[in-house]
Design a protein around this motif. Structure first.
Motif, mmCIF file in Angstrom:
data_model
loop_
_atom_site.group_PDB
_atom_site.id
_atom_site.type_symbol
_atom_site.label_atom_id
_atom_site.label_comp_id
_atom_site.label_asym_id
_atom_site.label_seq_id
_atom_site.Cartn_x
_atom_site.Cartn_y
_atom_site.Cartn_z
ATOM 1 N N LEU A 168 0.824 -1.213 0.000
ATOM 2 C CA LEU A 168 0.000 0.000 0.000
ATOM 3 C C LEU A 168 0.859 1.265 0.000
ATOM 4 O O LEU A 168 0.586 2.213 -0.739
ATOM 5 C CB LEU A 168 -0.934 0.003 1.211
ATOM 6 C CG LEU A 168 -2.064 -1.012 1.170
ATOM 7 C CD1 LEU A 168 -2.765 -1.079 2.515
ATOM 8 C CD2 LEU A 168 -3.039 -0.683 0.053
ATOM 9 N N GLN A 169 1.914 1.263 0.808
ATOM 10 C CA GLN A 169 2.798 2.425 0.881
ATOM 11 C C GLN A 169 3.521 2.657 -0.443
ATOM 12 O O GLN A 169 3.614 3.782 -0.928
ATOM 13 C CB GLN A 169 3.800 2.241 2.015
ATOM 14 C CG GLN A 169 4.730 3.423 2.192
ATOM 15 C CD GLN A 169 5.713 3.202 3.321
ATOM 16 O OE1 GLN A 169 5.935 2.084 3.777
ATOM 17 N NE2 GLN A 169 6.325 4.279 3.773
ATOM 18 N N GLN A 170 4.023 1.574 -1.065
ATOM 19 C CA GLN A 170 4.761 1.717 -2.317
ATOM 20 C C GLN A 170 3.844 2.172 -3.445
ATOM 21 O O GLN A 170 4.202 3.019 -4.257
ATOM 22 C CB GLN A 170 5.445 0.401 -2.689
ATOM 23 C CG GLN A 170 6.395 0.540 -3.848
ATOM 24 C CD GLN A 170 7.511 1.547 -3.569
ATOM 25 O OE1 GLN A 170 8.200 1.446 -2.568
ATOM 26 N NE2 GLN A 170 7.679 2.502 -4.449
ATOM 27 N N LEU A 171 2.644 1.613 -3.515
ATOM 28 C CA LEU A 171 1.706 2.034 -4.553
ATOM 29 C C LEU A 171 1.350 3.507 -4.407
ATOM 30 O O LEU A 171 1.267 4.233 -5.396
ATOM 31 C CB LEU A 171 0.445 1.167 -4.522
ATOM 32 C CG LEU A 171 0.633 -0.289 -4.936
ATOM 33 C CD1 LEU A 171 -0.688 -1.042 -4.857
ATOM 34 C CD2 LEU A 171 1.234 -0.407 -6.318
ATOM 35 N N ASP A 172 1.155 3.965 -3.176
ATOM 36 C CA ASP A 172 0.876 5.378 -2.953
ATOM 37 C C ASP A 172 2.043 6.240 -3.431
ATOM 38 O O ASP A 172 1.841 7.267 -4.078
ATOM 39 C CB ASP A 172 0.584 5.629 -1.471
ATOM 40 C CG ASP A 172 0.147 7.058 -1.210
ATOM 41 O OD1 ASP A 172 -0.870 7.487 -1.797
ATOM 42 O OD2 ASP A 172 0.837 7.749 -0.423
ATOM 43 N N ALA A 173 3.260 5.806 -3.167
ATOM 44 C CA ALA A 173 4.444 6.551 -3.629
ATOM 45 C C ALA A 173 4.514 6.585 -5.156
ATOM 46 O O ALA A 173 5.049 7.536 -5.731
ATOM 47 C CB ALA A 173 5.712 5.925 -3.051
ATOM 48 N N TRP A 174 3.986 5.563 -5.806
ATOM 49 C CA TRP A 174 3.972 5.505 -7.272
ATOM 50 C C TRP A 174 2.765 6.200 -7.886
ATOM 51 O O TRP A 174 2.585 6.186 -9.097
ATOM 52 C CB TRP A 174 4.007 4.053 -7.740
ATOM 53 C CG TRP A 174 5.328 3.373 -7.590
ATOM 54 C CD1 TRP A 174 6.549 3.952 -7.426
ATOM 55 C CD2 TRP A 174 5.561 1.963 -7.608
ATOM 56 N NE1 TRP A 174 7.525 2.994 -7.332
ATOM 57 C CE2 TRP A 174 6.942 1.758 -7.449
ATOM 58 C CE3 TRP A 174 4.729 0.856 -7.746
ATOM 59 C CZ2 TRP A 174 7.516 0.489 -7.436
ATOM 60 C CZ3 TRP A 174 5.298 -0.404 -7.717
ATOM 61 C CH2 TRP A 174 6.682 -0.586 -7.562
ATOM 62 N N GLY A 175 1.882 6.762 -7.083
ATOM 63 C CA GLY A 175 0.736 7.488 -7.622
ATOM 64 C C GLY A 175 -0.567 6.713 -7.639
ATOM 65 O O GLY A 175 -1.548 7.162 -8.226
ATOM 66 N N ILE A 176 -0.607 5.568 -6.994
ATOM 67 C CA ILE A 176 -1.857 4.815 -6.850
ATOM 68 C C ILE A 176 -2.272 4.990 -5.397
ATOM 69 O O ILE A 176 -1.733 4.341 -4.510
ATOM 70 C CB ILE A 176 -1.667 3.329 -7.216
ATOM 71 C CG1 ILE A 176 -1.218 3.214 -8.666
ATOM 72 C CG2 ILE A 176 -2.957 2.548 -6.981
ATOM 73 C CD1 ILE A 176 -0.861 1.811 -9.100
ATOM 74 N N PRO A 177 -3.229 5.890 -5.145
ATOM 75 C CA PRO A 177 -3.516 6.295 -3.767
ATOM 76 C C PRO A 177 -4.184 5.208 -2.931
ATOM 77 O O PRO A 177 -4.814 4.289 -3.453
ATOM 78 C CB PRO A 177 -4.449 7.491 -3.944
ATOM 79 C CG PRO A 177 -5.069 7.302 -5.275
ATOM 80 C CD PRO A 177 -4.053 6.574 -6.119
ATOM 81 N N TYR A 178 -4.025 5.358 -1.615
ATOM 82 C CA TYR A 178 -4.713 4.490 -0.666
ATOM 83 C C TYR A 178 -6.223 4.533 -0.948
ATOM 84 O O TYR A 178 -6.758 5.565 -1.344
ATOM 85 C CB TYR A 178 -4.489 4.972 0.776
ATOM 86 C CG TYR A 178 -3.075 4.824 1.268
ATOM 87 C CD1 TYR A 178 -2.618 3.607 1.752
ATOM 88 C CD2 TYR A 178 -2.203 5.903 1.269
ATOM 89 C CE1 TYR A 178 -1.320 3.455 2.222
ATOM 90 C CE2 TYR A 178 -0.902 5.765 1.743
ATOM 91 C CZ TYR A 178 -0.477 4.548 2.215
ATOM 92 O OH TYR A 178 0.802 4.407 2.674
ATOM 93 N N CYS A 179 -6.862 3.429 -0.736
ATOM 94 C CA CYS A 179 -8.321 3.303 -0.789
ATOM 95 C C CYS A 179 -8.930 3.413 -2.185
ATOM 96 O O CYS A 179 -10.140 3.499 -2.310
ATOM 97 C CB CYS A 179 -9.009 4.292 0.145
ATOM 98 S SG CYS A 179 -8.605 3.966 1.873
ATOM 99 N N CYS A 180 -8.141 3.416 -3.244
ATOM 100 C CA CYS A 180 -8.748 3.295 -4.566
ATOM 101 C C CYS A 180 -8.912 1.795 -4.836
ATOM 102 O O CYS A 180 -8.340 0.948 -4.147
ATOM 103 C CB CYS A 180 -7.924 3.990 -5.645
ATOM 104 S SG CYS A 180 -6.510 3.081 -6.257
ATOM 105 N N ASP A 181 -9.717 1.462 -5.823
ATOM 106 C CA ASP A 181 -10.001 0.050 -6.101
ATOM 107 C C ASP A 181 -8.738 -0.757 -6.365
ATOM 108 O O ASP A 181 -8.624 -1.897 -5.935
ATOM 109 C CB ASP A 181 -10.960 -0.088 -7.293
ATOM 110 C CG ASP A 181 -12.365 0.381 -6.971
ATOM 111 O OD1 ASP A 181 -12.689 0.523 -5.769
ATOM 112 O OD2 ASP A 181 -13.139 0.608 -7.914
ATOM 113 N N VAL A 182 -7.779 -0.156 -7.062
ATOM 114 C CA VAL A 182 -6.551 -0.876 -7.412
ATOM 115 C C VAL A 182 -5.712 -1.164 -6.171
ATOM 116 O O VAL A 182 -5.231 -2.286 -5.988
ATOM 117 C CB VAL A 182 -5.727 -0.102 -8.466
ATOM 118 C CG1 VAL A 182 -4.382 -0.761 -8.703
ATOM 119 C CG2 VAL A 182 -6.505 0.008 -9.768
ATOM 120 N N SER A 183 -5.528 -0.174 -5.301
ATOM 121 C CA SER A 183 -4.714 -0.422 -4.105
ATOM 122 C C SER A 183 -5.413 -1.404 -3.173
ATOM 123 O O SER A 183 -4.757 -2.250 -2.560
ATOM 124 C CB SER A 183 -4.362 0.878 -3.384
ATOM 125 O OG SER A 183 -5.500 1.481 -2.824
#
Length: 144
Positions: free
Chosen positions: A31-46
């Motif tokens: 979750l932290q890495q995806l947020d750093a890459w521009g995929i925010p917490y709590c979106c369907d993908v994360s």
């Protein structure tokens, strides 16, 4: 002839202890890495990625553990695909998709992975063990 724009491929790899704590940390790091890459917490993908990592990491800890061996989480983000890989030390234990016994509470996790991923599978590791991987479509949340 027009030049193609460069493709950015992002890779994150972390070795974790083959424990429940290590499996939980894999989910949190994802979750932290995806947020750093521009995929925010709590979106369907994360959310989907967190569920997939939680299931694959739990399987690695429960079924792929060998004493003294860790498991490895790898995330690869390219264009609109996130590839999640969990590698463990047991090559002979391939994942099954279905309940272990009728009426039990276990054995359904890979059905969840199958429902969330565009595709998933297993492959042998070069020296020891196997890698279970899943790919998710990130086009809905990516802000790359």
């Amino acid at each position: 002839m027009q030049a193609q724009p460069p493709v950015t491929v992002r890779v994150f790899t972390q070795r974790l202890s083959s424990t429940r704590k290590g499996a939980r940390l894999a989910r949190l790091l994802t979750l932290q890495q995806l947020d750093a890459w521009g995929i925010p917490y709590c979106c369907d993908v994360s959310d989907a990625a967190a569920l997939v990592v939680a299931e694959l990491a739990a399987n690695a800890v429960r079924h792929g553990h060998l004493p003294g061996r860790d498991f490895e989480l790898t995330l690869v983000l390219a264009t609109s695909t996130l590839r999640i890989e969990i590698a463990d030390a047991r090559a002979e234990r391939l994942p099954r998709t279905g309940p272990e016994l009728p009426g039990t509470e276990t054995g359904r996790g890979l059905l969840l992975v199958s429902a969330l991923a565009t595709q998933w599978g297993t492959e042998p590791r070069p020296h020891v063990g196997k890698t279970v991987w899943a790919e998710l479509d990130t086009s809905a949340c990516t802000t790359m």
